[in-house]
Design a protein around this motif. Structure first.
Motif, short mmCIF file in Angstrom:
data_model
loop_
_atom_site.label_atom_id
_atom_site.label_comp_id
_atom_site.label_asym_id
_atom_site.label_seq_id
_atom_site.Cartn_x
_atom_site.Cartn_y
_atom_site.Cartn_z
N ASN A 156 0.43 -1.06 0.07
CA ASN A 156 -0.11 0.08 -0.10
C ASN A 156 1.24 1.12 -0.16
O ASN A 156 0.05 2.70 -0.25
CB ASN A 156 -0.56 0.07 1.33
N CYS A 157 1.79 1.25 -0.48
CA CYS A 157 2.65 2.33 -0.29
C CYS A 157 3.25 2.85 -1.72
O CYS A 157 3.07 1.95 -2.33
CB CYS A 157 4.14 1.80 0.94
N GLU A 158 3.28 4.24 -1.95
CA GLU A 158 3.26 4.41 -3.22
C GLU A 158 4.84 4.74 -3.55
O GLU A 158 5.73 4.59 -2.62
CB GLU A 158 2.82 6.25 -3.31
N PRO A 159 5.39 4.39 -5.19
CA PRO A 159 6.77 4.41 -4.66
C PRO A 159 7.25 5.87 -4.70
O PRO A 159 6.73 6.50 -4.89
CB PRO A 159 6.73 4.40 -6.91
N SER A 160 8.31 6.09 -3.93
CA SER A 160 9.45 6.65 -4.29
C SER A 160 9.59 7.79 -5.03
O SER A 160 10.30 6.78 -5.38
CB SER A 160 9.87 6.33 -3.20
N LEU A 161 9.25 9.25 -4.78
CA LEU A 161 9.63 9.84 -6.32
C LEU A 161 10.53 11.08 -5.85
O LEU A 161 9.61 11.36 -4.85
CB LEU A 161 8.64 9.67 -6.96
N CYS A 162 10.52 11.62 -6.55
CA CYS A 162 10.82 13.55 -6.92
C CYS A 162 9.87 14.08 -7.55
O CYS A 162 10.23 13.07 -8.98
CB CYS A 162 11.76 13.28 -6.77
N SER A 163 9.36 15.25 -7.19
CA SER A 163 8.30 15.68 -8.08
C SER A 163 9.76 17.45 -8.21
O SER A 163 9.37 18.11 -6.54
CB SER A 163 6.94 15.75 -7.09
N VAL A 164 9.74 17.84 -9.32
CA VAL A 164 9.67 19.21 -9.31
C VAL A 164 9.27 20.19 -9.67
O VAL A 164 8.22 20.07 -10.28
CB VAL A 164 10.85 18.79 -10.06
N ILE A 165 8.28 20.88 -8.39
CA ILE A 165 7.55 22.26 -9.39
C ILE A 165 8.11 23.37 -9.12
O ILE A 165 8.36 23.58 -8.49
CB ILE A 165 6.21 22.22 -8.39
N PHE A 166 7.83 24.20 -11.29
CA PHE A 166 8.32 25.84 -11.27
C PHE A 166 7.85 26.53 -10.65
O PHE A 166 6.36 26.38 -11.02
CB PHE A 166 8.93 25.38 -12.47
N MET A 167 7.97 27.44 -10.09
CA MET A 167 7.53 28.86 -9.56
C MET A 167 7.70 30.34 -9.56
O MET A 167 9.45 30.45 -9.85
CB MET A 167 6.89 28.30 -7.88
N ALA A 168 7.46 30.85 -10.26
CA ALA A 168 7.47 31.87 -10.85
C ALA A 168 6.16 33.74 -10.76
O ALA A 168 5.09 32.66 -10.84
CB ALA A 168 7.99 31.60 -11.89
N GLY A 169 7.10 34.12 -10.80
CA GLY A 169 6.49 35.51 -10.91
C GLY A 169 5.91 36.20 -12.11
O GLY A 169 7.51 36.65 -12.37
N ALA A 170 5.27 36.31 -12.83
CA ALA A 170 5.09 37.26 -13.89
C ALA A 170 5.22 38.69 -14.31
O ALA A 170 4.15 38.92 -13.61
CB ALA A 170 4.19 36.51 -14.93
N GLY A 171 6.35 39.38 -14.17
CA GLY A 171 6.08 40.35 -13.99
C GLY A 171 6.02 41.83 -15.22
O GLY A 171 5.10 41.64 -16.40
N GLY A 172 6.62 42.78 -15.05
CA GLY A 172 6.67 43.54 -15.86
C GLY A 172 6.71 44.00 -17.67
O GLY A 172 6.04 43.40 -18.55
N SER A 173 7.55 43.64 -17.53
CA SER A 173 8.38 43.28 -18.87
C SER A 173 7.63 42.06 -19.83
O SER A 173 7.03 42.40 -21.09
CB SER A 173 10.11 42.53 -19.25
N LEU A 174 7.34 41.16 -18.94
CA LEU A 174 6.04 40.22 -19.60
C LEU A 174 4.86 40.20 -20.18
O LEU A 174 4.32 40.12 -21.12
CB LEU A 174 6.35 38.56 -18.58
N ARG A 175 4.16 41.07 -19.24
CA ARG A 175 2.48 41.23 -18.62
C ARG A 175 2.90 42.89 -20.24
O ARG A 175 1.76 42.73 -20.84
CB ARG A 175 2.61 41.72 -17.76
N ALA A 176 3.72 43.43 -20.63
CA ALA A 176 3.96 44.98 -21.26
C ALA A 176 3.70 44.36 -22.80
O ALA A 176 3.60 45.02 -23.31
CB ALA A 176 5.04 45.56 -21.16
N GLY A 177 4.36 42.82 -23.09
CA GLY A 177 4.42 42.53 -24.07
C GLY A 177 3.60 42.05 -24.52
O GLY A 177 2.93 41.23 -25.27
N VAL A 178 2.05 41.44 -23.25
CA VAL A 178 0.52 41.22 -23.42
C VAL A 178 0.07 42.67 -23.90
O VAL A 178 -1.19 42.99 -25.44
CB VAL A 178 0.34 41.34 -22.85
#
Length: 498
Positions: free
Chosen positions: A369-391
């Motif tokens: 009943n144990c799940e396989p042991s794995l690593c999970s990697v979650i990318f986290m970022a804040g979308a700021g000025g230049s990116l939004r201005a391109g929209v």
């Protein structure tokens, strides 16, 4: 600068010629590389092709099959004219699109398409993220290091240990303070570590006062060189609750050793409900509620994430008024990887013995009943000025539209979790993005694809760069050999779905 091989890449809307030597200044990031003909910049993502700045990587479009499991038309390099791919099945990603730096330019691709009778627009770019990092989930009970302990790569601090979750140890890596707030070496090491993790590569980390761990998204972690196999079925108390009925009649007492909550069956509410007889066994540590004990040992790499190798050491006392010779005692870890069967002798001492088959079967079921042991990697970022201005010329309108759910955000076509509150702060599972979706600039910062999809009418109301909209069929045709087509990942929701 590095030598540049194939320059089969598309032109960008930036870069400036300098002098008579054919040198091009790249303004795709604040480094402003001066690139000689036939060479690439410091990030190897942009090159000088006879005086013209080009991307060295192809733009990536994801193609959805006509129906689940159906074939996707493959891209024959150099021979595809954009007509073989049905535009209604194409999603242009930010991978290989280029950036909006230095802030004032529209996004590299603003793509118009029609889906289910609705005119849509997808704004496609690669964001330069100084404010970014990864959250790493490591499925193990092993104690990797104290909360808030420094996590290092090649001796440089790149993050810290954060709060443990149920059956997992958690790391927080990256962030602007490590990328830009320390030494140059710390920044470049942090950037390199993040880039490898986001690319699905293995990274060796050490934790101050703790242990070494090898992390790779989707793979089992290695703790001090030993591969983890199982994620615990539950804490000691939960394991008691799950399997109490199956132990009934086969044991007189069960101790499930756990760094957080060690369980004692006869005293636990599950044992009470089943009418089990008290055994007089008392555990070390702090008794929380009946049958649930905290701090029976120190954290470590031993039984149940403790530092013990002899589980009998957590027994504080055995009451001779309650216990009896022949009492059957099982000790097990929360994964079933460690287990010991004992019988009390005439002096009420636990004596190891051969485990009965019925009891062994329940221990095996813990492991099952144990799940396989794995690593999970979650990318986290804040979308700021230049990116939004391109929209849009009024970025706050985009932020509000994203927050309200009117505008859909993806990263390389992958779904994101949008944090509530101000700004556009997103998280995405790196394994749901196409391969090689991430890059870097030597400021240092990570480069990641991001796409905003919304109805055209809404885009116009947001003050978007409407004059830059290009029909998807024209874009696919014009990109030609500079375009790479990959299969849509079936587990990801289609961004144009209602």
């Amino acid at each position: 600068m590095s030598d540049h091989g194939s320059l089969a890449a598309r032109s960008q809307k930036f870069g400036a010629a300098e002098g008579d030597q054919g040198i091009v200044r790249c303004d795709a990031c604040p480094v402003l590389c001066r690139i000689r003909p036939g060479r690439s910049g410091a990030c190897s993502r942009y090159a000088n092709d006879n005086g013209q700045l080009v991307r060295t990587d192809p733009a990536v479009t994801l193609a959805r099959a006509v129906e689940a499991g159906g074939p996707v038309v493959a891209f024959a390099e150099g021979g595809w004219d954009g007509q073989l791919l049905d535009p209604s099945r194409a999603f242009v990603t930010g991978i290989g699109a280029g950036t909006t730096y230095p802030d004032y330019k529209p996004a590299p691709f603003i793509v118009g398409a029609q889906h289910a009778g609705v005119d849509t627009v997808t704004i496609v770019t690669e964001g330069i993220f100084s404010y970014c990092g990864v959250k790493v989930k490591i499925d193990t009970d092993r104690h990797l290091g104290a909360e808030a302990a420094a996590v290092r790569a090649n001796g440089e601090q790149v993050g810290h240990v954060t709060t443990a979750e149920y059956g997992s140890q958690m790391l927080s890596l990256g962030g602007v303070r490590h990328l830009t707030g320390g030494s140059k070496k710390e920044g470049t090491t942090t950037c390199d570590t993040l880039l490898k993790l986001c690319a699905g590569e293995a990274v060796e980390l050490t934790i101050d006062g703790g242990h070494a761990v090898r992390v790779q998204a989707g793979q089992a972690p290695l703790v001090d060189g030993k591969a983890e196999a199982r994620m615990r079925v539950g804490c000691g108390s939960a394991t008691i609750g799950i399997f109490a009925q199956q132990w009934l009649g086969q044991v007189d007492e069960v101790i499930v050793v756990d760094d957080h909550i060690t369980g004692l069956l006869s005293e636990h509410q599950a044992g009470k409900v089943l009418g089990m007889q008290p055994t007089g066994i008392r555990l070390r540590g702090r008794r929380s509620t009946p049958g649930r004990y905290f701090q029976v040992a120190n954290p470590g790499l031993g039984w149940g994430g403790t530092d013990i190798s002899d589980p009998l050491s957590i027994i504080e006392s055995i009451d001779p008024k309650t216990a009896w010779p022949g009492l059957r005692l099982l000790l097990t870890s929360t994964t079933g990887e460690d287990a010991l069967w004992c019988v009390l002798d005439d002096a009420l001492r636990p004596v190891p013995a051969e485990m009965p088959p019925g009891v062994a079967k329940v221990v095996e079921r813990i492991g099952e009943n144990c799940e396989p042991s794995l690593c999970s990697v979650i990318f986290m970022a804040g979308a700021g000025g230049s990116l939004r201005a391109g929209v849009t010329e009024n970025p706050v309108l985009l932020t509000r539209s994203v927050a309200s759910g009117e505008t859909r955000v993806t990263m390389g076509g992958a779904p994101v979790y949008l944090w509530p509150g101000g700004g556009i702060t997103v998280m995405a599972d790196v394994l749901r993005l196409p391969k090689n979706a991430f890059g870097y600039v030597p400021t240092p910062a990570l480069v990641a694809p991001i796409e905003f999809t919304l109805p055209r009418a809404l885009y116009e109301r947001l003050g978007g760069h409407v004059s830059e909209i290009v029909p998807v069929q024209d874009l696919l045709r014009d990109l030609g050999p500079a375009l790479r087509i990959e299969d849509w990942q079936a587990g990801n929701p289609w961004p144009f779905a209602g």
